[in-house]
Design an enzyme around this catalytic site. Structure first.
Site, PDB file in Angstrom:
ATOM      1  N   SER A   1     -36.489  75.986 -38.080  1.00  0.00           N
ATOM      2  CA  SER A   1     -36.416  77.153 -38.042  1.00  0.00           C
ATOM      3  C   SER A   1     -37.779  77.926 -37.512  1.00  0.00           C
ATOM      4  O   SER A   1     -38.787  77.578 -37.900  1.00  0.00           O
ATOM      5  CB  SER A   1     -35.892  77.969 -39.485  1.00  0.00           C
ATOM      6  OG  SER A   1     -36.013  79.148 -39.334  1.00  0.00           O
TER       7      SER A   1
ATOM      8  N   LYS B   1     -33.585  80.519 -36.198  1.00  0.00           N
ATOM      9  CA  LYS B   1     -34.574  81.572 -36.843  1.00  0.00           C
ATOM     10  C   LYS B   1     -34.102  82.224 -38.136  1.00  0.00           C
ATOM     11  O   LYS B   1     -33.120  82.772 -38.080  1.00  0.00           O
ATOM     12  CB  LYS B   1     -34.998  82.449 -35.830  1.00  0.00           C
ATOM     13  CG  LYS B   1     -36.034  83.628 -36.003  1.00  0.00           C
ATOM     14  CD  LYS B   1     -37.453  83.356 -36.187  1.00  0.00           C
ATOM     15  CE  LYS B   1     -38.096  84.173 -37.127  1.00  0.00           C
ATOM     16  NZ  LYS B   1     -39.463  83.715 -37.472  1.00  0.00           N
TER      17      LYS B   1
ATOM     18  N   ALA C   1     -47.955  84.424 -38.046  1.00  0.00           N
ATOM     19  CA  ALA C   1     -47.586  85.629 -38.882  1.00  0.00           C
ATOM     20  C   ALA C   1     -46.616  86.359 -38.232  1.00  0.00           C
ATOM     21  O   ALA C   1     -46.829  87.493 -37.952  1.00  0.00           O
ATOM     22  CB  ALA C   1     -48.790  86.365 -39.256  1.00  0.00           C
TER      23      ALA C   1
ATOM     24  N   GLY D   1     -43.669  87.443 -39.181  1.00  0.00           N
ATOM     25  CA  GLY D   1     -43.297  88.317 -40.056  1.00  0.00           C
ATOM     26  C   GLY D   1     -41.649  88.493 -40.127  1.00  0.00           C
ATOM     27  O   GLY D   1     -41.078  89.526 -40.310  1.00  0.00           O
ATOM     28  N   LEU D   2     -41.125  87.227 -39.987  1.00  0.00           N
ATOM     29  CA  LEU D   2     -39.565  87.049 -40.017  1.00  0.00           C
ATOM     30  C   LEU D   2     -39.093  87.907 -39.116  1.00  0.00           C
ATOM     31  O   LEU D   2     -37.997  88.484 -39.360  1.00  0.00           O
ATOM     32  CB  LEU D   2     -39.271  87.091 -41.603  1.00  0.00           C
ATOM     33  CG  LEU D   2     -39.664  85.906 -42.287  1.00  0.00           C
ATOM     34  CD1 LEU D   2     -39.631  86.280 -43.633  1.00  0.00           C
ATOM     35  CD2 LEU D   2     -38.887  84.609 -41.936  1.00  0.00           C
TER      36      LEU D   2
ATOM     37  N   CYS E   1     -41.177  81.625 -47.389  1.00  0.00           N
ATOM     38  CA  CYS E   1     -41.854  82.328 -46.090  1.00  0.00           C
ATOM     39  C   CYS E   1     -43.392  83.123 -46.652  1.00  0.00           C
ATOM     40  O   CYS E   1     -43.148  83.963 -47.609  1.00  0.00           O
ATOM     41  CB  CYS E   1     -41.329  83.160 -45.176  1.00  0.00           C
ATOM     42  SG  CYS E   1     -42.371  83.701 -43.875  1.00  0.00           S
TER      43      CYS E   1
ATOM     44  N   GLY F   1     -40.772  71.266 -35.732  1.00  0.00           N
ATOM     45  CA  GLY F   1     -41.334  72.753 -35.431  1.00  0.00           C
ATOM     46  C   GLY F   1     -42.350  72.848 -34.245  1.00  0.00           C
ATOM     47  O   GLY F   1     -41.806  72.803 -33.395  1.00  0.00           O
ATOM     48  N   THR F   2     -43.410  72.787 -34.729  1.00  0.00           N
ATOM     49  CA  THR F   2     -44.545  73.097 -33.732  1.00  0.00           C
ATOM     50  C   THR F   2     -44.719  72.344 -32.498  1.00  0.00           C
ATOM     51  O   THR F   2     -44.816  72.666 -31.291  1.00  0.00           O
ATOM     52  CB  THR F   2     -46.057  73.217 -34.418  1.00  0.00           C
ATOM     53  OG1 THR F   2     -45.838  73.954 -35.642  1.00  0.00           O
ATOM     54  CG2 THR F   2     -47.079  73.403 -33.553  1.00  0.00           C
TER      55      THR F   2
HETATM   56  C1  LIG Z   1     -43.804  80.396 -35.022  1.00  0.00           C
HETATM   57  C2  LIG Z   1     -43.064  79.912 -36.242  1.00  0.00           C
HETATM   58  C3  LIG Z   1     -42.161  80.538 -37.047  1.00  0.00           C
HETATM   59  C4  LIG Z   1     -41.474  80.053 -38.027  1.00  0.00           C
HETATM   60  N1  LIG Z   1     -40.384  80.749 -38.629  1.00  0.00           N
HETATM   61  C5  LIG Z   1     -39.544  80.432 -39.530  1.00  0.00           C
HETATM   62  C6  LIG Z   1     -38.510  81.026 -40.472  1.00  0.00           C
HETATM   63  O1  LIG Z   1     -38.216  81.988 -39.834  1.00  0.00           O
HETATM   64  N2  LIG Z   1     -38.040  80.295 -41.285  1.00  0.00           N
HETATM   65  C7  LIG Z   1     -38.223  79.421 -41.824  1.00  0.00           C
HETATM   66  O2  LIG Z   1     -37.768  78.727 -42.895  1.00  0.00           O
HETATM   67  N3  LIG Z   1     -39.475  78.825 -41.379  1.00  0.00           N
HETATM   68  C8  LIG Z   1     -40.246  79.033 -40.322  1.00  0.00           C
HETATM   69  N4  LIG Z   1     -41.134  78.319 -39.870  1.00  0.00           N
HETATM   70  C9  LIG Z   1     -41.530  77.094 -40.448  1.00  0.00           C
HETATM   71  C10 LIG Z   1     -40.961  75.894 -39.697  1.00  0.00           C
HETATM   72  O3  LIG Z   1     -39.724  75.771 -39.710  1.00  0.00           O
HETATM   73  C11 LIG Z   1     -41.622  74.431 -40.516  1.00  0.00           C
HETATM   74  O4  LIG Z   1     -41.227  74.673 -41.763  1.00  0.00           O
HETATM   75  C12 LIG Z   1     -42.986  74.471 -40.346  1.00  0.00           C
HETATM   76  O5  LIG Z   1     -43.692  75.039 -39.189  1.00  0.00           O
HETATM   77  C13 LIG Z   1     -43.647  73.128 -40.616  1.00  0.00           C
HETATM   78  O6  LIG Z   1     -43.140  72.472 -39.507  1.00  0.00           O
HETATM   79  P1  LIG Z   1     -44.030  71.780 -38.300  1.00  0.00           P
HETATM   80  O7  LIG Z   1     -45.469  71.454 -38.751  1.00  0.00           O
HETATM   81  O8  LIG Z   1     -43.586  70.823 -37.460  1.00  0.00           O
HETATM   82  O9  LIG Z   1     -44.003  73.257 -37.078  1.00  0.00           O
HETATM   83  C14 LIG Z   1     -41.856  78.714 -38.598  1.00  0.00           C
HETATM   84  C15 LIG Z   1     -42.855  78.218 -38.252  1.00  0.00           C
HETATM   85  C16 LIG Z   1     -43.623  78.629 -36.924  1.00  0.00           C
HETATM   86  C17 LIG Z   1     -44.757  77.874 -36.647  1.00  0.00           C
END
Ligand SMILES: Cc1cc2nc3c(=O)[nH]c(=O)nc-3n(C[C@H](O)[C@H](O)[C@H](O)COP(=O)(O)O)c2cc1C
Ligand SMILES: Cc1cc2nc3c(=O)[nH]c(=O)nc-3n(C[C@H](O)[C@H](O)[C@H](O)COP(=O)(O)OP(=O)(O)OC[C@H]3O[C@@H](n4cnc5c(N)ncnc54)[C@H](O)[C@@H]3O)c2cc1C
Ligand code: FES
Lengths: 315, 266
Positions: free
Chosen positions: A23, A47, A72, A74-75, A132, A267-268
C-alpha cells in the site's frame, strides 16, 4: 519436474503467488501498468483509503536516508466514493487479488469503511491500517495499544464479508502482544511491518527536512528489524503472516518466507526498480526449481534454529 | 502526454564531459526513450546498482540526438557525484520519458525562454523545436565560472542572452531583470514565457507574467520517490484558481501554467 507451485492461501484469501505490491507504493495499479504486467502479481494493495478525501501533508514529503527513505505523505487519497467510482472498476478488470487498504480516524469510521465495501464483487480482502505514523488523530494511537487494535479489528471484522488483514505498526514495545490481540479479535491474517518513525534535519536551514517534521522509514534500512518482527509474530499467532519491510529482491523475500511469512509485500523497491515485483516472482520460481522444491508453502517458517535448547531462544 | 510508453531501460552511456565547473553533459543511448521524449519531460536515473544511494534521481531531458538522450546536470550531492564518474560504455538504468512537457502555442509568437542555473536544460530541448528567429534564450548564473557554454553543447539553440549576478559575463544582474526589461520596454506583441530554475527566480517570472497577462509555463522540481504518480511524494501547493490543494510534479507537471501554483507557499 512440474513448474513449482507458488500459490498460497491466507485466511481465505487465495493468491497465485505470494508477491503483493504494498500500500502507498503502487498507487492504484495503473501507474505501473505501462511498465509491468500487473496480472502476474499475487496481489496488489491500493493506497490507504479513508471515508473522505485527504490532501495530505505539506511538502517536502519524501527524503532519502541511508539505504532507505522517509515519507510523510499524510495518507493523501481520493476518498472512498471516488475510489469506488473511478479506480475500482479498472482494478477489478485485472486478474490479480485486489486488496483494499483502509484507515479511519475513529472506530465507527473503520466500521463504516468496511460496511461500504461490503458486497462489492471482486475485492479480495481488506487490509486495515492501524499503524500509519503520520496522522495526528487516530493512526498511531490504535496500532500501539493492544486493546484499541483489537477494537478496530472487531469493528472491521463485524462488517466485512471477506478476509480481514490487520497491518501492524513496528513502533511498539512488543509486537507479539498486538498480534495476539488482533488475532483474538477476529483478524484473518496479519501484515507487517508498516514504516518505522524517523526524522531528518537540514543542517543548512536548521530545520526538519520533512514538512511534517517526522515520517515513516522504509526500504532496505529496516529489513533486519522487519524480519525479526515477522519471525516473532509468526511464532506467536496461528493466522497467516504477510511480511514486508525493505524487500528488494527474491533473496530478501525468501528470508521473510523462511522466517515465517506466508506471503510478502513489496514497497519501496517499486520506486527503485518498477519491475521489482516481477523479478521477485521469477526469482522465487528459479530458486524452487534449482532446489527442487515443489511447493513454496513448504518453505514458510522453515528456518532451523540452533539445535540446543530451542525453547530457551529469545524470539 | 499521458503515462504511455514509459520505459525502464538499462542504457549504455554514450558520452560524458564536464562543460563548466561541476556541470556535466551526459549522453545516454536509448532509441526508445529518445524517440518518445518531448521538451519538458524528464527521466529518473539510477546512478548505480546498489542500495545506496537508493532512489533514482530526476533529470530534465536537455535534448535528443541520434537516439541519445542528453542530460545536463550539476554535481550537488552523492548521487550526482557518482553519476559524474560514469564512463562511456557503462550502463545505467533510465526510466522515462516522464511527466508532461511544455505546450508550444500555435501561431507566431515571441517566445522567451528563461533559465536559471541548470534550469536551462529543459529549455534547450524546447529551443530546438522552435523556428529560428522566434525565440530569445535568456540564461542566468551566479558568475561566469558556473555559466554553461551553451553554444558548445552541440544542441540547436537560438540567440542567447546571458546575465550573471556578479557581472563577470553578459549583463550584470538577475535573468528576471533582463526578462522584465525586454517585455516591459520593447512593447513586444504576443509574448510567451517558458521558465525553469530556482524557486525565487520562478516566483519572480510568474508574478511578472501574471501581472502583465503574459502566458507563462514553468517547470518545477520536487523531491521524488517514484516519478510515476504512485507515491504522492512530489506535492507542490496549488493556487486558489487551480482548485487543487496539491499538484504532483511528476504526473501533473513538471511543467505548469504559472497561475496554477501557490507561489507564496512554495
Ligand atoms: C510513500 C509511501 C506511502 C505509504 N503509504 C501507505 C499507506 O497508505 N497505507 C499503509 O498501510 N502503508 C503505507 N506505506 C507503508 C508500506 O506499505 C510498507 O509497509 C512499508 O513501506 C515497508 O515496506 P518497504 O520497506 O518494502 O517499503 C507507505 C510507504 C511508503 C514508502
Ligand atoms: C523534474 C526534475 C528535473 C530536474 N532536472 C535537472 C537537470 O536537468 N539538471 C540538474 O542538474 N538537476 C535537475 N534536477 C535536480 C536533481 O534531481 C537533483 O540535483 C539531484 O536529484 C540531486 O541528487 P544528489 O544525490 O546529487 O543530491 P542530494 O542532495 O544528496 O540528494 C538527496 C536526495 O534529495 C533529492 N534532491 C536533491 N535536490 C533535489 C532537487 N533539486 N530536486 C529534486 N530532488 C532533489 C535527491 O534526488 C535525493 O533523493 C531536476 C529535478 C526534478 C524534480
Ligand atoms: S514522485 Fe511519486 S508521485 Fe511523484
Amino acid at each position: 519436474m512440474n513448474a513449482p507451485d507458488l500459490s498460497v492461501e491466507l485466511g481465505g484469501l487465495f493468491l497465485k503467488n505470494p508477491v503483493i505490491a504494498a500500500s502507498g507504493t503502487f498507487g492504484y495499479g495503473e501507474e505501473f501498468s505501462p511498465l509491468i504486467d500487473i496480472n502476474r502479481l499475487g496481489g496488489l494493495v491500493v493506497k490507504g483509503i479513508s471515508l473522505k478525501p485527504r490532501a495530505g501533508n505539506s511538502p517536502p514529503r519524501v527524503v532519502e536516508t541511508p539505504c532507505g527513505m522517509l515519507n510523510a505523505i499524510g495518507l493523501a487519497n481520493i476518498g472512498l466514493d471516488a475510489f469506488i467510482k473511478d479506480k475500482l472498476p479498472k482494478l477489478l478488470k485485472l486478474s490479480t487479488a485486489i486488496i483494499v487498504n483502509i484507515y479511519g480516524h475513529s472506530l465507527p469510521e473503520y466500521g463504516e469503511l468496511a460496511g461500504s465495501l461490503k458486497g462489492i464483487p471482486g475485492i479480495a480482502a481488506l487490509e486495515v491500517n492501524i499503524s500509519c505514523p503520520n496522522v495526528d488523530c487516530g493512526g498511531m494511537a490504535f496500532g500501539t495499544d493492544p486493546d484499541m487494535s483489537a477494537r478496530v479489528t472487531d469493528a472491521v471484522a463485524a462488517k466485512a464479508d471477506r478476509p480481514v488483514i490487520v497491518k501492524l505498526s513496528p513502533n511498539v514495545t512488543d509486537i507479539r502482544v498486538i498480534a495476539r490481540a488482533v488475532e483474538k479479535a477476529g483478524a484473518d491474517a496479519i501484515s507487517l511491518i508498516n514504516t518505522l518513525t524517523g526524522m531528518a534535519v537540514d543542517i543548512e536551514k536548521r530545520a526538519p527536512v520533512l514538512g511534517n517534521v517526522s515520517g515513516g522509514l522504509s526500504g532496505p534500512a529496516i529489513k533486519p528489524v522487519a524480519l525479526h518482527m515477522v519471525y516473532q509474530v509468526a511464532r506467536s499467532v496461528r493466522i497467516p503472516v504477510i511480511g514486508m519491510g525493505g524487500i528488494m529482491n527474491y533473496r530478501d523475500a525468501l528470508e521473510f518466507i523462511m522466517a515465517g511469512a506466508s506471503a510478502v509485500q513489496i514497497g519501496t523497491a517499486n520506486f527503485v526498480n518498477p519491475g521489482a515485483t516481477i523479478d521477485i516472482i521469477e526469482g522465487l520460481y528459479g530458486y524452487c526449481r534449482e532446489k527442487r522444491i515443489g511447493r513454496l508453502v513448504d518453505l514458510v517458517g522453515s528456518i532451523s534454529l540452533p539445535g540446543r535448547g530451542k525453547k530457551d531462544l529469545m524470539v | 502526454m499521458v503515462l504511455h510508453g514509459i520505459m525502464d531501460e538499462n542504457c549504455e552511456v554514450a558520452f560524458q564531459r564536464e562543460v563548466a565547473g561541476g556541470v556535466f553533459l551526459l549522453g545516454i543511448k536509448s532509441h526508445a526513450i529518445a524517440g518518445k521524449a518531448a521538451p519538458g519531460q524528464f527521466v529518473m536515473v539510477r546512478v548505480r546498482n546498489s542500495l545506496s544511494p537508493l532512489l533514482r534521481r530526476p533529470f530534465s531531458i536537455c535534448g535528443v540526438v541520434d537516439g541519445i538522450i542528453v542530460l545536463l546536470y550539476m554535481v550537488v550531492g552523492e548521487g550526482t557525484e557518482i553519476l559524474s564518474g560514469t564512463l562511456p560504455g557503462q550502463r545505467i538504468s533510465v526510466l522515462g520519458p516522464l511527466g508532461n512537457g511544455f505546450r508550444l502555442p500555435s501561431g507566431i509568437k515571441r517566445i522567451f525562454l528563461v533559465g536559471g542555473g541548470m534550469g536551462i536544460a529543459p529549455l534547450l530541448f524546447l529551443a530546438g523545436r522552435i523556428e529560428p528567429g522566434h525565440a530569445v534564450f535568456m540564461a542566468g548564473y551566479r558568475s561566469s565560472e558556473k555559466a554553461v557554454p551553451i553554444k558548445d553543447l552541440g544542441l540547436p539553440c537560438p540567440g542567447i542572452q546571458l546575465a550573471t549576478e556578479d557581472g563577470s559575463e553578459g549583463v550584470r544582474g538577475l535573468v528576471t531583470d533582463l526578462l522584465e526589461l525586454r517585455i516591459r520596454e520593447d512593447n513586444i506583441e504576443d509574448p510567451v514565457v517558458f521558465a525553469c530554475g530556482p524557486v525565487p527566480m520562478l516566483r519572480r517570472v510568474s508574478s511578472l507574467c501574471l501581472e502583465l497577462g503574459i502566458p507563462c509555463q514553468i517547470s518545477l522540481e520536487a523531491h521524488m520517490a517514484c516519478g510515476l504518480g504512485a507515491c504522492q511524494g512530489c506535492a507542490v501547493p496549488g493556487s486558489k484558481d487551480s482548485g487543487k490543494v496539491f499538484f504532483h510534479v511528476c504526473k501533473d507537471g513538471p511543467v505548469f501554467d504559472a497561475g496554477m501554483i501557490s507561489w507564496g507557499e512554495l
